[in-house]
Design a protein around this motif. Sequence first.
Motif, mmCIF file in Angstrom:
data_model
loop_
_atom_site.group_PDB
_atom_site.id
_atom_site.type_symbol
_atom_site.label_atom_id
_atom_site.label_comp_id
_atom_site.label_asym_id
_atom_site.label_seq_id
_atom_site.Cartn_x
_atom_site.Cartn_y
_atom_site.Cartn_z
ATOM 1 N N ASP A 156 17.475 51.088 0.503
ATOM 2 C CA ASP A 156 18.256 50.007 1.138
ATOM 3 C C ASP A 156 18.930 49.069 0.089
ATOM 4 N N GLU A 157 19.836 49.741 -0.961
ATOM 5 C CA GLU A 157 20.349 49.262 -1.790
ATOM 6 C C GLU A 157 21.367 47.903 -1.659
ATOM 7 N N GLY A 159 21.033 46.024 1.329
ATOM 8 C CA GLY A 159 20.197 45.030 1.911
ATOM 9 C C GLY A 159 20.796 45.271 3.337
ATOM 10 N N GLN A 162 17.513 45.675 5.851
ATOM 11 C CA GLN A 162 16.664 44.306 5.765
ATOM 12 C C GLN A 162 17.472 43.244 6.905
ATOM 13 N N VAL A 238 12.494 49.036 0.692
ATOM 14 C CA VAL A 238 12.104 48.945 -0.697
ATOM 15 C C VAL A 238 11.857 47.304 -0.981
ATOM 16 N N GLY A 239 12.992 46.680 -0.589
ATOM 17 C CA GLY A 239 12.681 45.219 -0.983
ATOM 18 C C GLY A 239 11.935 44.456 -0.032
ATOM 19 N N ASP A 240 11.540 44.889 0.882
ATOM 20 C CA ASP A 240 10.775 43.891 1.938
ATOM 21 C C ASP A 240 9.557 43.218 1.236
ATOM 22 N N ALA A 241 9.296 42.198 1.347
ATOM 23 C CA ALA A 241 8.417 41.237 0.578
ATOM 24 C C ALA A 241 6.958 41.684 0.928
ATOM 25 N N ARG A 382 7.980 51.298 -7.482
ATOM 26 C CA ARG A 382 9.077 51.873 -8.493
ATOM 27 C C ARG A 382 8.676 53.102 -9.129
#
Length: 417
Positions: A156-157, A159, A162, A238-241, A382
């Motif tokens: 999901d580079e 975003g 999200q 991947v960016g999900d907190a 990562r």
Amino acid sequence: MPESKIEPAIVPFVGYRFSDVNRLGDLIAPPYDVISAEERARLAARDIHNIVHLILPAGDADKYEHAGKLFGSWLAQGVLKADADESVYVIQQDFVAPGGERYSRTGVIGAVVVEPMGTGVVRPHEKTHAGPKEDRLALLRATDAMFEALLMLAPDEDGELQEKLGEIVRDPPLAECDLNDVQIRLWKASGATGRAVADAAAAGHLYMADGHHRYETAGTYMEEYAAADRSLAMVVPVGDAGLKILPTHRIIYGDSIDVDRLVEEIRERFHVRELSPDINYADHLADIKDRGTGCIIVRPGKNALALLLKGGASLGELPFANEPTVASLDVARVDEIIVKRLLRLAGEEARLGYTPEPNHLIDEVLNGEAVAGVLLNATEVRQVLAVADAGAVMPQKATYFLPKVPSGLVTLRCNRA
């Protein structure tokens, strides 16, 4: 977009869900492979329609046949009903990590392409074993359905995934429930919205997090029925907190261990420090994480030992030394240099256990059930992606993604046509 023989990689599907959404908490369960015999009995007693009756069916040789008949009866009785249209399902899980921090993880369940591992869109990071795959394949053949969503990660580079998930969860959910102190909310997205969410989730490679055995099982099933080219998966950006990985600590059972002998064998590689019982082991590990590979050996009757790999220590003779992504993992180094030595020292009856709960490990050692335990720092997201990108595999039990994806929230019926 990565190449796949089947496009698109994620699509909406007609999901089957429990009709009694107000009692969903009594009907769902954790994934089959983390359910102990005691928990299975508890879940089975909670409700005659708890999904555990299907994912871990009762009986011996006929248990899979029993699951198939039971599933058919649930469909006939309306216990499980098909949604009216093809959809994706957004799941939000609120949970408390072992350290007391609160998180919320959001992902989308869709029908994901089935293909040989590592040949297209889906990238694995674990080696699988025959036993679990044979078990899941027998269940799949008997039911022609998937009751448990795999866990996959999307880079999901940009975003976009999200953002779209965030828009959906602003609306009231279709259902809410609690499972093992995890608060769960469910939404359904159909039509153009559902397709847009699926497309955003499939914009890059998909990385396996949990469910390698079930995904490979789906591949075997597709070899028998070519039309069954989809698996059930929850995709989390991947960016999900709330995307968290816990360490899987090692517990050594067997005869008594002379840990001092181990220390003498490894002293050239590690700095060794005694830790008094009043020190918070997790905090100490976190403090040394940026300084290199570390672990803590818990031993009965004595202070624990904190080990920190010395700078420049040789890894040359280790089996993964030529694979940088694996060689960088604390768990790989500690397993090879520390844990395997402890197992050899623990005698002929030695065996290895795993737990994400540090207090469980400590209790097992101090109560005399185990002869030693090794506490680790967690593998980072990562690092999981890097190992998968390299086509390599991690050591067994290198990750524990928290929370687990519940079984029974939505079912995918396989296409045999």
